[in-house]
Design a protein around this motif. Structure first.
Motif, PDB file in Angstrom:
ATOM      1  N   PHE A 108       1.769   9.506   8.704  1.00 23.23           N
ATOM      2  CA  PHE A 108       0.779   8.772   9.488  1.00 23.23           C
ATOM      3  C   PHE A 108      -0.590   9.441   9.435  1.00 23.23           C
ATOM      4  O   PHE A 108      -1.610   8.792   9.166  1.00 23.23           O
ATOM      5  N   LEU A 109      -0.616  10.758   9.651  1.00 19.24           N
ATOM      6  CA  LEU A 109      -1.889  11.466   9.793  1.00 19.24           C
ATOM      7  C   LEU A 109      -2.722  11.423   8.517  1.00 19.24           C
ATOM      8  O   LEU A 109      -3.904  11.047   8.537  1.00 19.24           O
ATOM      9  N   LEU A 110      -2.127  11.804   7.384  1.00 16.96           N
ATOM     10  CA  LEU A 110      -2.889  11.851   6.140  1.00 16.96           C
ATOM     11  C   LEU A 110      -3.325  10.466   5.695  1.00 16.96           C
ATOM     12  O   LEU A 110      -4.441  10.277   5.190  1.00 16.96           O
ATOM     13  N   GLY A 111      -2.466   9.485   5.872  1.00 11.61           N
ATOM     14  CA  GLY A 111      -2.840   8.126   5.515  1.00 11.61           C
ATOM     15  C   GLY A 111      -3.977   7.603   6.366  1.00 11.61           C
ATOM     16  O   GLY A 111      -4.870   6.913   5.879  1.00 11.61           O
ATOM     17  N   LEU A 112      -3.959   7.956   7.656  1.00  6.09           N
ATOM     18  CA  LEU A 112      -5.021   7.517   8.551  1.00  6.09           C
ATOM     19  C   LEU A 112      -6.365   8.132   8.178  1.00  6.09           C
ATOM     20  O   LEU A 112      -7.411   7.472   8.236  1.00  6.09           O
ATOM     21  N   VAL A 113      -6.354   9.398   7.751  1.00 10.11           N
ATOM     22  CA  VAL A 113      -7.598  10.108   7.478  1.00 10.11           C
ATOM     23  C   VAL A 113      -8.131   9.817   6.077  1.00 10.11           C
ATOM     24  O   VAL A 113      -9.338   9.616   5.888  1.00 10.11           O
ATOM     25  N   PHE A 114      -7.238   9.767   5.068  1.00 10.20           N
ATOM     26  CA  PHE A 114      -7.693   9.775   3.682  1.00 10.20           C
ATOM     27  C   PHE A 114      -7.520   8.450   2.935  1.00 10.20           C
ATOM     28  O   PHE A 114      -8.120   8.271   1.877  1.00 10.20           O
ATOM     29  N   ALA A 115      -6.688   7.537   3.434  1.00 11.48           N
ATOM     30  CA  ALA A 115      -6.368   6.350   2.641  1.00 11.48           C
ATOM     31  C   ALA A 115      -7.505   5.345   2.594  1.00 11.48           C
ATOM     32  O   ALA A 115      -7.723   4.688   1.567  1.00 11.48           O
TER      33      ALA A 115
ATOM     34  N   ASN B  26       0.828  -1.208   0.000  1.00 11.28           N
ATOM     35  CA  ASN B  26       0.000   0.000   0.000  1.00 11.28           C
ATOM     36  C   ASN B  26       0.860   1.254   0.000  1.00 11.28           C
ATOM     37  O   ASN B  26       0.570   2.225  -0.709  1.00 11.28           O
ATOM     38  N   SER B  27       1.926   1.241   0.801  1.00 17.11           N
ATOM     39  CA  SER B  27       2.830   2.394   0.838  1.00 17.11           C
ATOM     40  C   SER B  27       3.506   2.612  -0.507  1.00 17.11           C
ATOM     41  O   SER B  27       3.697   3.751  -0.941  1.00 17.11           O
ATOM     42  N   VAL B  28       3.873   1.521  -1.168  1.00 20.76           N
ATOM     43  CA  VAL B  28       4.480   1.645  -2.499  1.00 20.76           C
ATOM     44  C   VAL B  28       3.480   2.260  -3.481  1.00 20.76           C
ATOM     45  O   VAL B  28       3.814   3.174  -4.251  1.00 20.76           O
ATOM     46  N   LYS B  29       2.234   1.776  -3.458  1.00 19.45           N
ATOM     47  CA  LYS B  29       1.216   2.288  -4.380  1.00 19.45           C
ATOM     48  C   LYS B  29       0.880   3.748  -4.101  1.00 19.45           C
ATOM     49  O   LYS B  29       0.499   4.489  -5.022  1.00 19.45           O
ATOM     50  N   ILE B  30       1.017   4.170  -2.866  1.00 22.50           N
ATOM     51  CA  ILE B  30       0.751   5.571  -2.524  1.00 22.50           C
ATOM     52  C   ILE B  30       1.958   6.448  -2.823  1.00 22.50           C
ATOM     53  O   ILE B  30       1.825   7.532  -3.409  1.00 22.50           O
ATOM     54  N   THR B  31       3.143   5.998  -2.437  1.00 19.35           N
ATOM     55  CA  THR B  31       4.332   6.853  -2.468  1.00 19.35           C
ATOM     56  C   THR B  31       4.847   7.093  -3.877  1.00 19.35           C
ATOM     57  O   THR B  31       5.170   8.232  -4.236  1.00 19.35           O
ATOM     58  N   VAL B  32       4.963   6.047  -4.678  1.00 20.33           N
ATOM     59  CA  VAL B  32       5.603   6.194  -5.994  1.00 20.33           C
ATOM     60  C   VAL B  32       4.857   7.186  -6.890  1.00 20.33           C
ATOM     61  O   VAL B  32       5.462   8.145  -7.396  1.00 20.33           O
ATOM     62  N   PRO B  33       3.555   7.024  -7.126  1.00 21.90           N
ATOM     63  CA  PRO B  33       2.885   8.025  -7.971  1.00 21.90           C
ATOM     64  C   PRO B  33       2.844   9.410  -7.329  1.00 21.90           C
ATOM     65  O   PRO B  33       2.920  10.411  -8.044  1.00 21.90           O
ATOM     66  N   SER B  34       2.726   9.490  -6.007  1.00 19.87           N
ATOM     67  CA  SER B  34       2.721  10.800  -5.343  1.00 19.87           C
ATOM     68  C   SER B  34       4.035  11.526  -5.562  1.00 19.87           C
ATOM     69  O   SER B  34       4.060  12.738  -5.824  1.00 19.87           O
ATOM     70  N   VAL B  35       5.148  10.811  -5.464  1.00 20.84           N
ATOM     71  CA  VAL B  35       6.457  11.425  -5.659  1.00 20.84           C
ATOM     72  C   VAL B  35       6.630  11.866  -7.110  1.00 20.84           C
ATOM     73  O   VAL B  35       7.063  12.994  -7.390  1.00 20.84           O
TER      74      VAL B  35
ATOM     75  N   PHE C  23      -0.043  18.667  -0.751  1.00 21.32           N
ATOM     76  CA  PHE C  23       0.760  19.105   0.381  1.00 21.32           C
ATOM     77  C   PHE C  23       2.259  19.137   0.059  1.00 21.32           C
ATOM     78  O   PHE C  23       3.020  19.826   0.735  1.00 21.32           O
ATOM     79  N   GLY C  24       2.691  18.387  -0.946  1.00 21.61           N
ATOM     80  CA  GLY C  24       4.105  18.382  -1.290  1.00 21.61           C
ATOM     81  C   GLY C  24       4.518  19.452  -2.278  1.00 21.61           C
ATOM     82  O   GLY C  24       5.702  19.794  -2.364  1.00 21.61           O
ATOM     83  N   LEU C  25       3.565  20.014  -3.021  1.00 22.75           N
ATOM     84  CA  LEU C  25       3.899  20.985  -4.067  1.00 22.75           C
ATOM     85  C   LEU C  25       4.623  22.235  -3.550  1.00 22.75           C
ATOM     86  O   LEU C  25       5.568  22.697  -4.202  1.00 22.75           O
ATOM     87  N   PRO C  26       4.227  22.846  -2.428  1.00 21.55           N
ATOM     88  CA  PRO C  26       4.938  24.067  -1.999  1.00 21.55           C
ATOM     89  C   PRO C  26       6.428  23.852  -1.784  1.00 21.55           C
ATOM     90  O   PRO C  26       7.256  24.629  -2.288  1.00 21.55           O
TER      91      PRO C  26
ATOM     92  N   ASN D 175     -11.240   8.117   1.047  1.00 23.30           N
ATOM     93  CA  ASN D 175     -10.936   6.709   1.345  1.00 23.30           C
ATOM     94  C   ASN D 175     -10.634   5.908   0.083  1.00 23.30           C
ATOM     95  O   ASN D 175     -10.975   4.725  -0.016  1.00 23.30           O
ATOM     96  N   THR D 176      -9.997   6.552  -0.884  1.00 23.95           N
ATOM     97  CA  THR D 176      -9.593   5.862  -2.109  1.00 23.95           C
ATOM     98  C   THR D 176      -8.106   6.103  -2.351  1.00 23.95           C
ATOM     99  O   THR D 176      -7.504   7.043  -1.815  1.00 23.95           O
ATOM    100  N   LEU D 177      -7.509   5.248  -3.176  1.00 27.32           N
ATOM    101  CA  LEU D 177      -6.093   5.399  -3.508  1.00 27.32           C
ATOM    102  C   LEU D 177      -5.820   6.687  -4.285  1.00 27.32           C
ATOM    103  O   LEU D 177      -4.886   7.425  -3.949  1.00 27.32           O
ATOM    104  N   PRO D 178      -6.602   7.028  -5.327  1.00 22.80           N
ATOM    105  CA  PRO D 178      -6.371   8.327  -5.991  1.00 22.80           C
ATOM    106  C   PRO D 178      -6.542   9.511  -5.049  1.00 22.80           C
ATOM    107  O   PRO D 178      -5.858  10.532  -5.196  1.00 22.80           O
ATOM    108  N   GLY D 179      -7.432   9.390  -4.073  1.00 21.50           N
ATOM    109  CA  GLY D 179      -7.646  10.489  -3.139  1.00 21.50           C
ATOM    110  C   GLY D 179      -6.433  10.753  -2.265  1.00 21.50           C
ATOM    111  O   GLY D 179      -6.005  11.902  -2.115  1.00 21.50           O
ATOM    112  N   ILE D 180      -5.846   9.721  -1.685  1.00 18.11           N
ATOM    113  CA  ILE D 180      -4.675   9.927  -0.825  1.00 18.11           C
ATOM    114  C   ILE D 180      -3.476  10.380  -1.653  1.00 18.11           C
ATOM    115  O   ILE D 180      -2.656  11.182  -1.188  1.00 18.11           O
ATOM    116  N   ILE D 181      -3.369   9.919  -2.897  1.00 16.89           N
ATOM    117  CA  ILE D 181      -2.289  10.392  -3.770  1.00 16.89           C
ATOM    118  C   ILE D 181      -2.450  11.886  -4.051  1.00 16.89           C
ATOM    119  O   ILE D 181      -1.487  12.650  -3.980  1.00 16.89           O
ATOM    120  N   ALA D 182      -3.673  12.307  -4.356  1.00 15.63           N
ATOM    121  CA  ALA D 182      -3.931  13.727  -4.614  1.00 15.63           C
ATOM    122  C   ALA D 182      -3.611  14.585  -3.396  1.00 15.63           C
ATOM    123  O   ALA D 182      -3.044  15.687  -3.519  1.00 15.63           O
TER     124      ALA D 182
END
Length: 293
Positions: free
Chosen positions: A226-233, A88-97, A164-167, A152-159
């Motif tokens: 931890f926080l964003l994954g807990l709320v949005f993943a 799950n972390s791989v599926k979230i982290t790689v496209p987000s990065v 939050f990372g763009l700035p 509570n979806t994978l595209p949602g947590i990636i977005a």
């Protein structure tokens, strides 16, 4: 002819140099001691943990705690280990990065060389968003994601991670591109190159060290989140950090410290490996402009 006086030998042990060595050794011990405790504890049996010292080496190497942590450690009523959280972390982290670094590079390039209208205001607003605590955005983002059917979806947590990372990524690339001679950009413009050609053929290849720096910053921040994954993943996409927390806080009978330590090391293993493997590029990117401007 008078001999030229020589300065002190740079290798001589002066009091200042001895103090520096003591400080460096103390810092190394301070930062490596928790890792040593986790590693040795994960390789011990529970009987050995209860009877031996916390700093003692294991009498024999026992990797059963690592196997349990990966595949069968319990999180409440589920005993599936951290392996699902890893993927799950791989599926979230790689496209987000990838998405945040690409967008941040384009933003930094545009804000450095293209005098757009209200560009300074947009950059100021972008930086302002970087300093607002995450907690302020949680409820509005939850409502917005729910309206868009992304909560509570994978595209949602990636977005969310991209937003939050763009700035930070934009700031890194803007400062980096600001150190590039403007004559290079003007020469490309005179030759007829447009926005995307200059970016893709000139600026982006020059920014490889900064791409590494921004990717490392984003990767470690998202992987350790931890926080964003807990709320949005959502339950089906919980990252590794949340599953680690669930394993450590699950109390059914005795607490298995060796399994907890093994699960902790497994969770931190990927960011540590990335830092070690790309350390040279990371230092080069920082030296080439990550903190300029």
């Amino acid at each position: 002819m008078k001999p030229v006086p020589r300065g002190p030998n740079p290798r001589s042990l002066t009091p200042g140099r001895i103090g520096l060595y003591i400080f460096l050794v103390s810092a190394v011990v301070f930062f490596t001691l928790p890792l040593w405790i986790m590693l040795t504890t994960s390789l011990k049996t529970m009987d050995e943990i209860r009877s031996g010292g916390i700093f003692a080496l294991p009498t024999h190497l026992d990797f059963s705690a690592w196997k349990t942590a990966w595949s069968s450690a319990c999180m409440g009523s589920e005993c599936t280990g951290v392996r699902f959280g890893f993927w799950n972390s791989v599926k979230i982290t790689v496209p987000s990065v990838v998405i945040s670094v690409l967008f941040g590079a384009v933003n930094g390039y545009a804000l450095s060389f293209w005098n757009m209208r209200f560009s300074k205001l947009m950059f100021a607003l972008l930086m302002l968003g970087a300093f607002v605590p995450y907690q302020v955005f949680l409820y509005p983002l939850v409502r917005a994601m729910a309206e868009l059917s992304l909560y509570n979806t994978l595209p949602g947590i990636i977005a969310v991670h991209v937003l939050f990372g763009l700035p930070l990524v934009t700031l890194l690339f803007r400062n980096y591109f600001a150190s590039v001679p403007s004559e290079l950009f003007r020469a490309a413009r005179v030759d007829g190159a447009g926005f995307w050609r200059i970016f893709g053929e000139i600026m982006l290849p020059m920014a490889v060290p900064m791409l590494v720096v921004a990717s490392i910053f984003q990767f470690t921040g998202i992987w350790n989140d931890f926080l964003l994954g807990l709320v949005f993943a959502g339950r089906d996409n919980l990252p590794m950090t949340i599953q680690l927390n669930n394993i450590v806080n699950t109390t059914t009978g005795q607490r298995f410290y060796n399994v907890n330590m093994a699960a902790t090391i497994l969770t931190a293993l990927v960011p540590l490996a990335i830092y070690f493997l790309s350390g040279r590029w990371f230092v080069r990117g920082i030296a080439d402009g990550a903190v300029k401007g």
